[in-house]
Design an enzyme around this catalytic site. Sequence first.
Site, short mmCIF file in Angstrom:
data_model
loop_
_atom_site.label_atom_id
_atom_site.label_comp_id
_atom_site.label_asym_id
_atom_site.label_seq_id
_atom_site.Cartn_x
_atom_site.Cartn_y
_atom_site.Cartn_z
CG ASN A 24 83.94 69.03 58.72
OD1 ASN A 24 82.64 68.92 58.14
ND2 ASN A 24 84.29 69.92 59.19
N GLY A 32 92.03 74.22 60.34
CA GLY A 32 93.22 73.67 59.35
C GLY A 32 92.93 74.41 58.00
CB VAL A 33 93.90 73.00 54.89
CG1 VAL A 33 93.18 71.83 54.63
CG2 VAL A 33 94.04 73.79 53.29
CG ASP A 34 86.91 72.85 56.17
OD1 ASP A 34 86.64 73.14 55.10
OD2 ASP A 34 86.27 71.91 56.84
CB SER A 117 93.71 61.97 56.54
OG SER A 117 92.34 61.93 56.15
CB THR A 118 98.94 64.60 57.30
OG1 THR A 118 98.85 65.55 56.90
CG2 THR A 118 98.80 63.17 56.35
N GLY A 119 96.70 66.35 59.45
CA GLY A 119 96.47 67.41 60.31
C GLY A 119 95.81 66.80 61.54
CB VAL A 120 92.45 67.95 62.95
CG1 VAL A 120 91.53 67.41 64.20
CG2 VAL A 120 92.87 69.30 63.10
CE1 TYR A 121 88.69 65.23 61.00
CE2 TYR A 121 88.63 64.38 58.81
CZ TYR A 121 88.23 65.15 59.91
OH TYR A 121 86.77 65.37 59.80
#
Length: 164
Positions: A24, A32-34, A117-121
Site C-alpha cells: 500500500n 494479504g500478500v503484504d 490489486s486483485t485481492g482487497v483492492y
Amino acid sequence: MANLQVIQGDITKLRVDAIVNAANTSLRGGGGVDGAIHRAAGPELDAACRKLGGCPTGEAKVTPAFNLNAKIIIHTPGPIWRGGNNNEDELLKNSYLNSLKRATENDCQTVAFPSISTGVYDFPLERAAKIAVETITSFQNPMTVQMVCFDSATYNAYKQALNE
Ligand code: ADP
C-alpha cells in the site's frame, strides 16, 4: 523478452532474485500478500520500509529481502479499483512496468509477482491478468518472471491470459 511462467503457491516460499510485494502507499505492511511478506521477511523489513517514506500508486521501491530467499523485495502499490474510469488500467500496468525496471536495475534474472490489486483492492481478475501478461511479456529483458497465484481461480485466470 521476459519469459513468463504461471504457478500456484505462496510467494514467500520462493527462491528468486526479486520478490514483488503488492504494497500500500504507506509501505508499512497490511493484510494479504503484504502481511505475509512482512511476517516472513522479519521486523527489519518494516524498519527499511519506514525510511522510504511511502510510495505513490503505480511506482515501485526496493528494500533488501532480509529472511526471504531473495536478494531484494520490490514494493509496488497497485490501484484500488474504483469502477474502471479512474486510470486503474494504466496504474496497474505501471506497477508491473516499474517493478520490472527496478528488477533490471538490480541485475535480477528471476522475479516473482503476486496478483497485484486483485485481492482487497478488488481489481477485476481477468482484466488484471490480461494487463499483467501483456506488460510482462512485452518487457525487453530476457529475465524469467513467475506469476505466483495463491488460489486456483487466480491461477486459471493468468493461465488463460497467457494462452490468449
Ligand atoms: P491488493 O491489496 O493489491 O489487492 P492482496 O494481498 O489483497 O493485494 O491480494 C493480492 C493477491 O495476492 C490475491 O490474489 C491474494 O490471494 C494473493 N496472496 C495472498 N497471500 C499470498 C501469498 N502468500 N503468496 C502469493 N499470493 C498471495
